[in-house]
Design an enzyme around this catalytic site. Structure first.
Site, PDB file in Angstrom:
ATOM      1  N   ASP A  72       0.834  -1.199   0.000  1.00  0.00           N
ATOM      2  CA  ASP A  72       0.000   0.000   0.000  1.00  0.00           C
ATOM      3  C   ASP A  72       0.871   1.253   0.000  1.00  0.00           C
ATOM      4  O   ASP A  72       2.068   1.187   0.256  1.00  0.00           O
ATOM      5  CB  ASP A  72      -1.001   0.011   1.168  1.00  0.00           C
ATOM      6  CG  ASP A  72      -0.369  -0.414   2.455  1.00  0.00           C
ATOM      7  OD1 ASP A  72       0.761   0.053   2.739  1.00  0.00           O
ATOM      8  OD2 ASP A  72      -0.978  -1.226   3.189  1.00  0.00           O
ATOM      9  N   ASP A  74       1.391   5.278   1.200  1.00  0.00           N
ATOM     10  CA  ASP A  74       1.054   6.412   2.055  1.00  0.00           C
ATOM     11  C   ASP A  74       1.664   7.654   1.439  1.00  0.00           C
ATOM     12  O   ASP A  74       2.735   7.604   0.835  1.00  0.00           O
ATOM     13  CB  ASP A  74       1.627   6.219   3.461  1.00  0.00           C
ATOM     14  CG  ASP A  74       1.015   4.993   4.147  1.00  0.00           C
ATOM     15  OD1 ASP A  74      -0.138   4.667   3.843  1.00  0.00           O
ATOM     16  OD2 ASP A  74       1.712   4.373   4.964  1.00  0.00           O
ATOM     17  N   ASP A 148       9.872   5.722  12.787  1.00  0.00           N
ATOM     18  CA  ASP A 148      10.589   4.770  13.647  1.00  0.00           C
ATOM     19  C   ASP A 148      12.004   4.450  13.148  1.00  0.00           C
ATOM     20  O   ASP A 148      12.991   4.747  13.814  1.00  0.00           O
ATOM     21  CB  ASP A 148       9.761   3.502  13.888  1.00  0.00           C
ATOM     22  CG  ASP A 148       9.089   2.955  12.635  1.00  0.00           C
ATOM     23  OD1 ASP A 148       9.394   3.455  11.532  1.00  0.00           O
ATOM     24  OD2 ASP A 148       8.281   2.021  12.751  1.00  0.00           O
TER      25      ASP A 148
HETATM   26  P1  ATP Z   1       4.317  -2.317   5.840  1.00  0.00           P
HETATM   27  O1  ATP Z   1       4.819  -2.374   4.442  1.00  0.00           O
HETATM   28  O2  ATP Z   1       4.522  -3.592   6.561  1.00  0.00           O
HETATM   29  O3  ATP Z   1       2.952  -1.726   5.974  1.00  0.00           O
HETATM   30  P2  ATP Z   1       5.154   0.234   6.816  1.00  0.00           P
HETATM   31  O4  ATP Z   1       6.528   0.774   7.036  1.00  0.00           O
HETATM   32  O5  ATP Z   1       4.320   0.860   5.750  1.00  0.00           O
HETATM   33  O6  ATP Z   1       5.323  -1.312   6.574  1.00  0.00           O
HETATM   34  P3  ATP Z   1       3.067   0.969   8.607  1.00  0.00           P
HETATM   35  O7  ATP Z   1       2.691   0.349   9.910  1.00  0.00           O
HETATM   36  O8  ATP Z   1       2.105   0.909   7.488  1.00  0.00           O
HETATM   37  O9  ATP Z   1       4.438   0.276   8.192  1.00  0.00           O
HETATM   38  O10 ATP Z   1       3.475   2.465   8.900  1.00  0.00           O
HETATM   39  C1  ATP Z   1       3.710   3.417   7.884  1.00  0.00           C
HETATM   40  C2  ATP Z   1       4.843   4.359   8.288  1.00  0.00           C
HETATM   41  O11 ATP Z   1       4.467   5.147   9.411  1.00  0.00           O
HETATM   42  C3  ATP Z   1       6.135   3.673   8.677  1.00  0.00           C
HETATM   43  O12 ATP Z   1       6.945   3.404   7.556  1.00  0.00           O
HETATM   44  C4  ATP Z   1       6.766   4.666   9.632  1.00  0.00           C
HETATM   45  O13 ATP Z   1       7.438   5.690   8.920  1.00  0.00           O
HETATM   46  C5  ATP Z   1       5.558   5.303  10.310  1.00  0.00           C
HETATM   47  N1  ATP Z   1       5.197   4.635  11.570  1.00  0.00           N
HETATM   48  C6  ATP Z   1       4.235   3.707  11.751  1.00  0.00           C
HETATM   49  N2  ATP Z   1       4.153   3.300  13.022  1.00  0.00           N
HETATM   50  C7  ATP Z   1       5.068   4.003  13.704  1.00  0.00           C
HETATM   51  C8  ATP Z   1       5.461   4.067  15.073  1.00  0.00           C
HETATM   52  N3  ATP Z   1       4.892   3.296  15.985  1.00  0.00           N
HETATM   53  N4  ATP Z   1       6.445   4.935  15.403  1.00  0.00           N
HETATM   54  C9  ATP Z   1       7.023   5.723  14.473  1.00  0.00           C
HETATM   55  N5  ATP Z   1       6.704   5.709  13.183  1.00  0.00           N
HETATM   56  C10 ATP Z   1       5.743   4.870  12.781  1.00  0.00           C
HETATM   57 MG    MG Z   2       2.213   0.409   5.395  1.00  0.00          MG
END
Ligand code: ATP
Ligand code: MG
Length: 452
Positions: A72, A74, A148
């Site tokens: 997905d 963002d 993060d």
């Molecule tokens: P995935 O591909 O598994 O969804 P993702 O990196 O997109 O991995 P998400 O949980 O969708 O993970 O979160 C999107 C973004 O938001 C992360 O890449 C990070 O930059 C930020 N983020 C999400 N959760 C946190 C957190 N608990 N603390 C800090 N930043 C966060």
């Molecule tokens: Mg994500």
């Protein structure tokens, strides 16, 4: 100017305060534009045409840099949620505290977030240091510092094809290293969910955790207990549906994190049969996720906790309870214990109960019973679960095979199957002791579809 001068005298600014990003062009980052979602590009383009900054951000940029198609997308922008909403026909503001906008294109959702400010220092915290409210808007560099891991804090502009990197994320991508932005202890304390995230990303991406990011995990593990159950559940579900659930669970155990999450799971995994069952279930789930097939959380959690249910089911029967009520009591007790730590949504809990409650019914192969079971709306999930029980050696494979035949058969064939005396005696509803060692290897297991 003066600030810069002072910084020059005092030495380099802290990494988390770096304001100017490293900018990489297409020749350096080599992102394949074909992996980009056209909807995400429409969103950034529309925002930019209206004078705002807009970037693809987070996990999507990380995946693009790794040459993986993101699941997905963002988008981060300096437009406020209200401003974003006005620009799109189907856009919805979500969330109360920190509002984000869901821009919809058919089934596809692009999540648009306004840059967040760096208010962590004065944000309200609980007694353990967990940040409770943190919802100010800010500059892009502040937004980057609040993310993060370095690899999750990069921004990609589809128009200029530039990657903006504030925290040496590109270097960590190349070295396949997971590194927390800022001081790891502080960041885990602010939001202990990051303890789960580090494990998920390490297992999923097969990255090494940087020693400084790794070191505090074990000590800080108990902080998870202090996070609202619903958030733990969300993060746990992401982990279990990552396509690398088995690897994640192995790593969670290694880091001592599983105690706080699925408290009953440590007990299950210590018994060989329980471990076998959970391993099969997770392998199966991972396979489905990687093939892009749907996975039901109810099936998943029913599998993770089945051996705990079995144990209690046996105990209630040993105490004189009839099999069916004993099973319901066991299910109640397992679900109650679990919801304290992990807020299992009602729908998921009810799916779990359905799947468990069907199990003794599969073992009653007489009269009208099997026909009634065929009409059960969750038959497929129950049957897949039955096959897992067979394959793990908990019950005889013959029962699974019989049901495979019975479900595929037409009317007369079904009668024949029913007339055929099942090899397994005592088709009552009591859970059976393991009958044969290695039964799974001798009988060809039917393909488990799971979760349907
Ligand atoms: P995935 O591909 O598994 O969804 P993702 O990196 O997109 O991995 P998400 O949980 O969708 O993970 O979160 C999107 C973004 O938001 C992360 O890449 C990070 O930059 C930020 N983020 C999400 N959760 C946190 C957190 N608990 N603390 C800090 N930043 C966060
Ligand atoms: Mg994500």
């Amino acid at each position: 100017m003066i600030k810069k001068f002072i910084r020059r005298i005092l030495g380099k600014p802290k990494k988390s305060e770096r304001v100017e990003p490293v900018v990489l062009g297409p020749q350096e980052h080599r992102i394949n534009p074909q992996l980009l979602s056209s909807n995400a590009v429409r969103v950034t383009q529309t925002l930019q045409e209206n004078g705002f900054k807009a970037f693809v951000v987070g996990g999507a940029v990380r995946d693009l840099l790794l040459g993986v198609k993101p699941k997905d997308f963002d988008v981060a922008t300096n437009a406020t949620p209200e401003q974003v909403k006005k620009l799109f026909r189907r856009a919805f503001i979500i969330g109360k505290r920190f509002q984000i906008v869901h821009v919809m294109f058919g089934q596809d959702i692009i999540e648009v977030t306004t840059f967040r400010g760096s208010s962590a220092d004065n944000a309200p915290k609980d007694e353990h240091g967990r940040v409770l409210r943190d919802n100010t808007f800010g500059e892009q560099h502040e937004d980057a510092a609040r993310r993060d891991f370095t690899i999750n804090a990069m921004y990609y502009d589809p128009a200029s094809q530039q990657v903006l990197d504030y925290h040496e994320g590109i270097k960590d991508i190349r070295n396949r290293t997971l590194r927390m932005i800022g001081v790891p202890e502080e960041r885990y304390r602010e939001d202990p969910v990051r303890l789960l995230r580090v494990v998920r990303f390490a297992a999923k991406l097969q990255f090494t955790i940087d020693p400084a990011t790794q070191a505090p995990i074990k000590v800080m593990a108990p902080l998870i207990n202090n996070v609202p159950a619903a958030r733990v559940f969300d993060e746990m579900l992401k982990l279990l549906l990552s396509g690398y659930a088995l690897a994640c669970l192995t790593q969670l155990r290694k880091e001592g994190l599983h105690h706080g999450l699925l408290p009953l799971l440590d007990v299950v995994l210590e018994q060989p049969l329980g471990e076998k069952f959970v391993t099969l279930a997770l392998e199966n789930t991972d396979e489905r996720v990687r093939q892009g097939k749907p996975v039901s959380p109810g099936f998943l959690f029913a599998s993770l906790l089945w051996h705990q249910v079995l144990e209690k089911w046996n105990a209630y029967q040993a105490a004189g309870e009839y099999p069916i009520p004993a099973l319901h009591l066991a299910a109640d007790s397992v679900l109650d214990a679990q919801t304290e730590k992990l807020a299992l949504q009602r729908k998921i809990a009810s799916d779990m109960r359905d799947i468990w409650a069907m199990q003794p019914r599969f073992e009653r192969r007489i009269g009208k019973s099997p026909y009634k079971l065929l009409e059960h709306p969750r038959l497929r999930a129950g049957y897949d679960f039955l096959l897992l029980r067979c394959q793990s050696g908990e019950i005889d494979m013959e029962i699974g095979d019989w049901w495979t035949d019975f479900m595929a058969a037409d009317g007369p064939e079904r009668e024949e199957l029913l007339a055929r005396k099942p090899k397994t005696e005592g088709e009552a509803s009591a859970p059976k002791k393991r009958r044969r060692r290695g039964g799974r290897n001798r009988t060809k297991p039917a393909p488990v579809e799971g979760n349907s």
